[in-house]
Design an enzyme around this catalytic site. Structure first.
Site, short mmCIF file in Angstrom:
data_model
loop_
_atom_site.label_atom_id
_atom_site.label_comp_id
_atom_site.label_asym_id
_atom_site.label_seq_id
_atom_site.Cartn_x
_atom_site.Cartn_y
_atom_site.Cartn_z
N GLN A 145 -42.64 15.54 -1.28
CA GLN A 145 -41.96 15.11 -2.50
C GLN A 145 -41.21 13.82 -2.23
O GLN A 145 -40.50 13.77 -1.25
CB GLN A 145 -41.00 16.21 -2.99
CG GLN A 145 -41.76 17.42 -3.49
CD GLN A 145 -40.89 18.46 -4.19
OE1 GLN A 145 -41.40 19.43 -4.69
NE2 GLN A 145 -39.60 18.28 -4.23
N ARG A 195 -41.91 26.80 -3.38
CA ARG A 195 -42.15 25.60 -2.58
C ARG A 195 -43.66 25.32 -2.53
O ARG A 195 -44.47 26.25 -2.41
CB ARG A 195 -41.63 25.76 -1.14
CG ARG A 195 -40.13 25.67 -1.01
CD ARG A 195 -39.60 24.27 -1.36
NE ARG A 195 -38.16 24.21 -1.27
CZ ARG A 195 -37.30 24.27 -2.31
NH1 ARG A 195 -37.77 24.41 -3.54
NH2 ARG A 195 -36.00 24.17 -2.13
N ASN A 208 -28.59 27.38 -9.21
CA ASN A 208 -29.66 27.07 -10.17
C ASN A 208 -30.71 28.18 -10.26
O ASN A 208 -31.81 27.95 -10.75
CB ASN A 208 -30.30 25.70 -9.85
CG ASN A 208 -30.85 25.63 -8.44
OD1 ASN A 208 -31.00 26.65 -7.77
ND2 ASN A 208 -31.17 24.42 -7.99
N HIS A 263 -40.43 18.10 -9.63
CA HIS A 263 -39.51 19.18 -9.23
C HIS A 263 -38.23 19.12 -10.07
O HIS A 263 -37.26 18.45 -9.71
CB HIS A 263 -39.18 19.03 -7.74
CG HIS A 263 -38.52 20.21 -7.15
ND1 HIS A 263 -38.43 20.42 -5.80
CD2 HIS A 263 -37.89 21.28 -7.70
CE1 HIS A 263 -37.79 21.54 -5.55
NE2 HIS A 263 -37.44 22.07 -6.70
#
Ligand code: NDP
Length: 385
Positions: free
Chosen positions: A314, A285, A147, A333
């Site tokens: 998260q 991050r 990704n 995210h």
């Protein structure tokens, strides 16, 4: 028979499967550095399907059940009585995504006596205590490059959104207004600005390549310097230390991994080094930055904008201050979990499982920890302290 424990984000609130916007996605066979896309046998889904949520199961069920293994899929990952914690002691393999991370702490690894393999379905294995994994001889693997371009596209979108004041202007239109002066009083052209990325790895380099046609001045810093021909092609300035770059740029991008010594890398001191009115983008991050220092920098105007998709923890709690700070362009995210990215990281997860159960080596570029130490891609980009 082994237990494979897979933690995925919850299904859409409108139900599963969703009504897809498109009927297909382009087939991507390889990546810019020559690495091939995953090549598993017998994909259990159609590329373009939502496989990253619980009902999607990363398309793994048919393969694992054909071998007689048990697949447990859950989004219930936090707290001592979570489904994740209940199944962990029996699990041989844990699969988790950075978007909805199952934090594999040292305490949890100590309880997971049968655990042999922790797969990150995506990129970024900081939700696993890598030192503890190494000590317990747990292999950690991620689907490198799956990704990276997805995130690079997202960074370009966020740079343009902040600099051009897109999100507030869109909101004026949605609210029935025509407030041109309000919209443009924070709107600039990117052309001619200085853009710098901290780390020019797979994503950082792809961002530099994508921004070059915008006629910006490009800068980077990294532990290893890019090849001279790449620096020349991009006309990019290398900085041996981040500080010298931070002082010069109008837009700063964070793209290095999170490990113990990069935690709070961007703190009050580094924010003060930035030009007043600089923009900061973070799709790497959340813990790479000091959460409250970011809020203060936006409130004082030291930062003109902050955008990203990574938070800590998260999912972010509803009262997380980044949900309410001024001039932000935050999303949950999502940058690395487009349907296009999911097709690749789900296929990569299947490939890793087929290697593991077929007693074949996992590609070195997927390995983060193996044989009790950092290995493969992990040995290049991570540190254990
Ligand atoms: P890479 O491993 O290709 O690149 C990371 C780069 O960071 C490497 O070039 C590495 O240097 C460099 N680096 C490491 N430590 C430092 C440091 N202290 N200072 C400067 N540079 C440093 O990874 P990717 O580009 O694919 O991904 C980067 C990060 O992005 C991931 O670790 C992950 O946290 C995040 N990510 C986020 C996603 C999202 O959905 N938002 C999806 C995918 C990734 P070198 O190797 O030269 O030593």
């Amino acid at each position: 028979m082994a237990k494979v424990l897979c933690v995925l984000y919850p299904d859409p609130v409108t139900g599963y499967p969703p009504r897809y916007a498109r009927d297909d996605i382009p087939a991507i066979a390889g990546y810019p550095n020559g690495q091939t896309a995953p090549t598993p046998k017998d994909l259990g889904f159609k590329p373009g399907e939502l496989v990253g949520c619980v009902s999607g199961e990363l398309g793994l069920r048919s393969y694992l059940e054909s071998l007689g293994h048990e697949l447990v899929v859950t989004s219930d990952k936090d707290g001592a009585d979570s489904v994740f914690d209940r199944h962990l002691p029996d699990a041989e393999v844990v699969i988790s995504q950075p978007f909805w991370p199952a934090y594999l702490t040292a305490e949890r690894i100590a309880k997971a006596k049968k655990l042999k393999l922790a797969i990150t379905a995506g990129i970024g294995s900081d939700h696993v205590d890598l030192k503890a994994a190494a000590e317990h001889k747990v292999t950690v693997a991620e689907v490198t490059f799956s990704n990276s371009i997805s995130v690079a596209e997202h960074v370009v979108m966020m740079v343009l959104s902040l600099v051009r004041n897109y999100l507030p202007s869109h909101q004026y239109a949605v609210n029935g207004g025509w407030n041109i002066a309000d919209c443009v009083s924070r709107s600039y052209d990117l052309e001619g600005m200085h853009f710098g990325t901290i780390a020019a790895g797979r994503i950082g380099l792809a961002v530099l390549r994508r921004l070059k046609p915008f006629d910006v001045h490009l800068h980077y810093t990294d532990l290893h310097r890019l090849p001279a021909d790449v620096e020349k092609e991009l006309n990019v300035t290398y900085h041996a230390d981040a500080e010298s770059m931070i002082k010069q740029v109008d837009v700063l991008n964070l793209q290095m991994p999170l490990y113990p010594s990069t935690e709070h890398y961007i703190d009050e001191k580094k924010l003060k080094l930035m030009k007043r009115g600089a923009y900061l983008i973070n799709t790497a991050r959340g813990k790479l930055v000091d959460r409250d220092a970011i809020v203060r920098a936006l409130e004082s105007g030291q930062l003109a904008g902050y955008a990203g998709d990574v938070w800590y923890p998260q999912p972010a709690p509803v009262d997380h201050p980044w949900r309410r700070m001024p001039n932000e362009g935050m999303t949950p995210h999502i940058s690395g979990s487009s349907l296009s990215a999911q097709a690749r990281y789900a296929a990569g997860t299947l490939e890793i499982l087929q290697n593991f159960y077929g007693k074949q080596p996992i590609r070195p570029e997927y390995l983060i920890v193996d044989g009790g130490n950092l290995a493969g891609a992990g040995a290049h980009s991570y540190k254990l302290s």
